[in-house]
Design a protein around this motif. Structure first.
Motif, PDB file in Angstrom:
ATOM      1  N   ASP A 132       0.823  -1.217   0.000  1.00 52.67           N
ATOM      2  CA  ASP A 132       0.000   0.000   0.000  1.00 52.67           C
ATOM      3  C   ASP A 132       0.855   1.264   0.000  1.00 52.67           C
ATOM      4  N   ASP A 133       1.840   1.324   0.898  1.00 56.53           N
ATOM      5  CA  ASP A 133       2.753   2.473   0.920  1.00 56.53           C
ATOM      6  C   ASP A 133       3.911   2.151  -0.014  1.00 56.53           C
ATOM      7  N   THR A 134       3.783   2.558  -1.249  1.00 56.72           N
ATOM      8  CA  THR A 134       4.763   2.187  -2.281  1.00 56.72           C
ATOM      9  C   THR A 134       6.139   2.803  -2.045  1.00 56.72           C
ATOM     10  N   GLU A 154       4.959  -3.251   5.582  1.00 52.86           N
ATOM     11  CA  GLU A 154       4.196  -4.249   4.843  1.00 52.86           C
ATOM     12  C   GLU A 154       5.109  -5.115   3.975  1.00 52.86           C
TER      13      GLU A 154
END
Length: 152
Positions: A81-83, A116
């Protein structure tokens, strides 16, 4: 490993200079497309693997036979999600002579277990550092993934 880093260490029956030469030969052990110089202080190189990972590393330390350090100037991981999880982190390779060879200690500073990508990234680093880089130092042949056009 501390709470904010991933560390992988191994010992090889080679000199610190041989370990340093292999580490700076990034194309010899890390898969994907690598553009730019990987063995010059202050240089930046980009790494890309398919559409999964793209990052730009600036070489911040280059001490022959002792240490290599990169700062991740920009990173994009498409599978989380947090690239930008890697952006602003640092990667270090400490090279230490031992009685019967050389210890190589890789640390991805800032790759925290609560990220993540931690499980996938730590697994991938485990292969590229403990297997591919170690093989490049020991045998002169790393084990990066085959290029996309070479894969069957």
């Amino acid at each position: 490993m501390n709470d904010n880093s991933l560390t992988i260490a191994f010992t090889v029956d080679r000199t610190p200079d041989q370990a340093f030469a292999a580490i700076t030969n990034v194309r010899g052990w890390w898969s994907g497309e690598i553009d730019g110089l990987t063995d010059e202080l202050g240089a930046e190189f980009t790494y890309r693997y398919q559409d999964l990972h793209r990052s730009t590393q600036r070489i911040t330390e280059l001490i022959p036979g002792r240490r290599v350090a990169w700062h991740i100037v920009d990173g994009h991981l498409s599978f989380v999600d947090d690239t930008t999880e890697w952006t602003g982190t640092d990667i270090t390779f400490d090279i230490v002579p031992t009685g019967d060879g050389t210890e190589v200690r890789f640390t991805h500073v800032g790759l925290a277990p609560d990220y993540e990508c931690f499980e996938r990234c730590s697994s991938a680093w485990g292969f590229y550092i403990a297997t591919s880089l170690r093989s490049l130092i020991n045998d002169g042949s790393g084990q990066p993934n085959p290029k996309e056009e070479d894969a069957s």
